[in-house]
Design a protein around this motif. Structure first.
Motif, PDB file in Angstrom:
ATOM      1  N   ASN A   1       0.856  -1.186   0.000  1.00 52.79           N
ATOM      2  CA  ASN A   1       0.000   0.000   0.000  1.00 52.79           C
ATOM      3  C   ASN A   1       0.893   1.237   0.000  1.00 52.79           C
ATOM      4  O   ASN A   1       1.579   1.516   0.988  1.00 52.79           O
ATOM      5  CB  ASN A   1      -0.909  -0.006   1.235  1.00 52.79           C
ATOM      6  CG  ASN A   1      -1.766   1.245   1.333  1.00 52.79           C
ATOM      7  OD1 ASN A   1      -1.781   2.074   0.435  1.00 52.79           O
ATOM      8  ND2 ASN A   1      -2.472   1.390   2.447  1.00 52.79           N
TER       9      ASN A   1
ATOM     10  N   SER B   1       3.822  -0.161   5.179  1.00 52.00           N
ATOM     11  CA  SER B   1       3.784  -1.020   4.008  1.00 52.00           C
ATOM     12  C   SER B   1       4.898  -0.670   3.025  1.00 52.00           C
ATOM     13  O   SER B   1       5.578  -1.549   2.489  1.00 52.00           O
ATOM     14  CB  SER B   1       2.417  -0.893   3.326  1.00 52.00           C
ATOM     15  OG  SER B   1       2.293  -1.799   2.259  1.00 52.00           O
TER      16      SER B   1
ATOM     17  N   LEU C   1      -1.911  -1.937  -3.685  1.00 50.39           N
ATOM     18  CA  LEU C   1      -3.260  -2.312  -3.244  1.00 50.39           C
ATOM     19  C   LEU C   1      -4.188  -1.111  -3.122  1.00 50.39           C
ATOM     20  O   LEU C   1      -5.415  -1.252  -3.179  1.00 50.39           O
ATOM     21  CB  LEU C   1      -3.181  -3.032  -1.889  1.00 50.39           C
ATOM     22  CG  LEU C   1      -2.428  -4.373  -1.875  1.00 50.39           C
ATOM     23  CD1 LEU C   1      -2.124  -4.788  -0.436  1.00 50.39           C
ATOM     24  CD2 LEU C   1      -3.230  -5.445  -2.588  1.00 50.39           C
ATOM     25  N   SER C   2      -3.609   0.082  -2.918  1.00 53.28           N
ATOM     26  CA  SER C   2      -4.439   1.278  -2.741  1.00 53.28           C
ATOM     27  C   SER C   2      -4.869   1.907  -4.061  1.00 53.28           C
ATOM     28  O   SER C   2      -5.680   2.843  -4.078  1.00 53.28           O
ATOM     29  CB  SER C   2      -3.679   2.325  -1.913  1.00 53.28           C
ATOM     30  OG  SER C   2      -2.570   2.832  -2.633  1.00 53.28           O
TER      31      SER C   2
ATOM     32  N   LEU D   1       3.028 -10.373   0.465  1.00 48.66           N
ATOM     33  CA  LEU D   1       1.977  -9.435   0.863  1.00 48.66           C
ATOM     34  C   LEU D   1       2.533  -8.494   1.931  1.00 48.66           C
ATOM     35  O   LEU D   1       2.610  -8.853   3.106  1.00 48.66           O
ATOM     36  CB  LEU D   1       0.762 -10.190   1.394  1.00 48.66           C
ATOM     37  CG  LEU D   1       0.173 -11.277   0.476  1.00 48.66           C
ATOM     38  CD1 LEU D   1      -1.016 -11.943   1.146  1.00 48.66           C
ATOM     39  CD2 LEU D   1      -0.218 -10.687  -0.875  1.00 48.66           C
TER      40      LEU D   1
ATOM     41  N   SER E   1       1.077  -5.872   2.955  1.00 48.79           N
ATOM     42  CA  SER E   1      -0.119  -5.067   3.202  1.00 48.79           C
ATOM     43  C   SER E   1      -0.139  -4.518   4.623  1.00 48.79           C
ATOM     44  O   SER E   1       0.372  -5.139   5.559  1.00 48.79           O
ATOM     45  CB  SER E   1      -1.361  -5.929   2.978  1.00 48.79           C
ATOM     46  OG  SER E   1      -2.520  -5.286   3.449  1.00 48.79           O
TER      47      SER E   1
ATOM     48  N   GLU F   1      -5.547  -2.247   4.109  1.00 54.87           N
ATOM     49  CA  GLU F   1      -5.741  -2.903   2.811  1.00 54.87           C
ATOM     50  C   GLU F   1      -5.691  -4.432   2.936  1.00 54.87           C
ATOM     51  O   GLU F   1      -5.457  -5.131   1.947  1.00 54.87           O
ATOM     52  CB  GLU F   1      -4.681  -2.431   1.805  1.00 54.87           C
ATOM     53  CG  GLU F   1      -4.768  -0.956   1.465  1.00 54.87           C
ATOM     54  CD  GLU F   1      -6.019  -0.588   0.673  1.00 54.87           C
ATOM     55  OE1 GLU F   1      -6.787  -1.512   0.321  1.00 54.87           O
ATOM     56  OE2 GLU F   1      -6.218   0.605   0.420  1.00 54.87           O
TER      57      GLU F   1
ATOM     58  N   LYS G   1      -8.024  -6.450   0.553  1.00 53.26           N
ATOM     59  CA  LYS G   1      -7.539  -6.621  -0.813  1.00 53.26           C
ATOM     60  C   LYS G   1      -6.417  -7.654  -0.876  1.00 53.26           C
ATOM     61  O   LYS G   1      -6.321  -8.434  -1.829  1.00 53.26           O
ATOM     62  CB  LYS G   1      -7.058  -5.283  -1.375  1.00 53.26           C
ATOM     63  CG  LYS G   1      -8.177  -4.307  -1.691  1.00 53.26           C
ATOM     64  CD  LYS G   1      -7.635  -3.058  -2.355  1.00 53.26           C
ATOM     65  CE  LYS G   1      -8.749  -2.081  -2.684  1.00 53.26           C
ATOM     66  NZ  LYS G   1      -8.231  -0.832  -3.306  1.00 53.26           N
ATOM     67  N   ALA G   2      -5.582  -7.668   0.158  1.00 45.99           N
ATOM     68  CA  ALA G   2      -4.513  -8.672   0.200  1.00 45.99           C
ATOM     69  C   ALA G   2      -5.102 -10.072   0.285  1.00 45.99           C
ATOM     70  O   ALA G   2      -4.595 -11.021  -0.332  1.00 45.99           O
ATOM     71  CB  ALA G   2      -3.602  -8.405   1.392  1.00 45.99           C
TER      72      ALA G   2
END
Length: 476
Positions: free
Chosen positions: A270, A276, A300-301, A324, A326, A330, A333-334
């Motif tokens: 993110n 992140s 992810l953002s 990941l 993350s 987020e 989404k991960a």
């Protein structure tokens, strides 16, 4: 004008006059929006309007963690509220009775336990040292409770043992909502209260970075959560009991290259999160230095982010592993990435992925994922901390609780050396500072970073777990 019209005008005039008189009377007699003031322990006057950070700080006179109340029985809710009301009214004997009864209804209630310990000090008019804990109650109530369990356990432990050189420990709870501006107000209020000798906090790395200048040269803050590398050496008054992302990234990169024997990875992160970004950057550097390849990076953002499209592209580009990095914001989404991957590629992750939600939503698709955390309850079979936590709260605890406990233990040891703000900072910064915590010996590097290690855990099937999945330590 007819008589009928004259009458109508007169009635209207009288009606408007009555309204005007009533309005004037209301304005004169209504409570004015004046700034209410109270006196701080240090003697300074502060306002108590809604914007005032003191409304988000409590020693027991107000409930800050509604999640704890929602998780309790009706009896617990009634008893806790009565106890808090009694504290606000100065009825400490009644408050001790109510809060003790509340804990018998629900012992897994760290805010209640902290308030009870504080109230016992007030009841007996005992001398005390004060610390504060800043948690993101508004944005992450469950994470806040995890931190508060560690603080409550350490406070309860030292007070039952007679205190710090005979002086008991009092704890203020502060809600910074994990927001920079709110955290700055909280930090300023804590700095202004000269009784406060140290702070456990804050949560997100960018929040801790934002408040560092406020604490600098005034008050020590020890974060059990913030891991961004950019915090290293930020201020001689900022410490942390959690290892930095430098450590976690290298542990994950080493596992990928040596244990998994994989060299090509795609990273999900993110860009709006300092944590992140930090973990992603450190991981990319570590992989590159060891001869690996980062095939792609996915934000992810990004409003156009698609888990399905990203995973398929990563596979087409030859990625063998998905990392990941993350943050909590987020995580959903991960977890979409986890589900779409369907165990086709090996998966690695940072500590914000270490959550019940990952086990619940990731489920079978998350099996085999390796996560880097600072501590795991099964990582050290010789540690007494897991047993002590179970006895007090009736449940297992995680790394956030352990690292918060360590932060309080560090403050206790520093206060024991010299119970002044400057003395606490000098003790923590001393090369010979060391004290025992939940995750081993607590010591700090000159940068303020924890001189510690990372524990890797893997998601496995476990029928004993409520989710039927669990995190278990990876042998070192």
């Amino acid at each position: 004008m007819s008589h009928k019209n004259e009458t109508a005008v007169l009635v209207t005039s009288l009606f408007l006059t009555a309204i005007f008189i009533a309005a004037v009377a209301w304005w004169v007699t209504k409570p004015q929006d004046k700034t209410a003031v109270v006196q701080n322990p240090n003697g300074s006057l502060v306002d108590t309007t809604a914007e005032n950070p003191l409304n988000s700080i409590s020693f027991g006179e107000k409930i800050l963690v509604p999640e704890e109340v929602r998780g309790g029985s009706p009896a617990f809710k009634t008893l806790k509220q009565a106890g808090v009301n009694d504290i606000a009214a100065g009825k400490y004997n009644e408050a001790v009775s109510q809060l003790s009864a509340a804990l018998r209804e629900n012992r897994n209630a760290p805010e209640t336990l902290i308030y009870l310990n504080n109230t016992r000090i007030n009841l007996n008019q005992q001398k005390s040292y004060t610390i504060a804990v800043a948690v993101p109650i508004g944005s992450d109530p469950n994470g806040s409770l995890e931190v508060l369990r560690g603080v409550a356990l350490a406070q309860n432990e030292i007070n039952q043992a007679g205190g710090i050189n005979g002086v008991l420990l009092k704890v203020a709870i502060a809600n910074d909502n994990n927001q920079e501006e709110q955290a700055k107000k909280i930090a300023s209020a804590l700095v202004d209260n000269k009784d406060v000798l140290g702070v456990v906090g804050h949560w997100a790395s960018q929040v801790t970075l934002a408040v560092a200048p406020i604490y600098d040269s005034k008050l020590v803050a020890i974060s059990p959560i913030s891991t961004a590398v950019s915090l290293s050496g930020k201020s001689p008054y900022i410490f942390r009991t959690v290892p930095s992302d430098y450590m976690a990234a290298r542990a994950l990169a080493d596992y990928m290259l040596t244990k998994l024997q994989r060299r090509k990875v795609a990273v999900f992160f993110n860009s709006k999160s300092t944590y992140s970004q930090s973990l992603k950057s450190e991981f990319v550097t570590a992989v590159g230095l060891a001869g690996g390849q980062v095939k792609n990076e996915y934000d992810l953002s990004d409003s156009a982010f698609s888990a399905a499209r990203s995973v398929e592209q990563a596979i087409e580009q030859g990625a063998e592993v998905l990392m990941l990095a993350s943050n909590t914001g987020e995580l959903d989404k991960a977890l979409q990435v986890v589900q779409v991957n369907r165990k086709r590629l090996s998966m690695l992750a940072g500590d914000d992925v270490y959550a019940i939600k990952t086990l619940e939503i990731g489920a079978d698709a998350a099996l085999g994922m390796v996560v880097a955390v600072p501590w795991d309850i099964d990582g050290d079979p010789t540690s007494a901390f897991p047993r002590q936590a179970r006895e007090l709260f009736g449940s297992d605890v995680n790394w956030r609780t352990a690292l918060a406990y360590d932060a309080v233990k560090a403050l206790i040891a520093a206060i024991q050396r010299n119970p002044t703000r400057t003395g606490v900072q000098q003790a923590l910064a001393s090369p010979d500072f060391a004290t025992k915590g939940a995750s081993g010996t607590i010591g700090f590097l000159p940068s303020g970073d924890r001189n510690g290690t990372i524990q890797l855990v893997k998601i496995v099937a476990d029928k004993r777990s409520p989710t039927t999945y669990d995190f278990v330590p990876v042998p070192r």
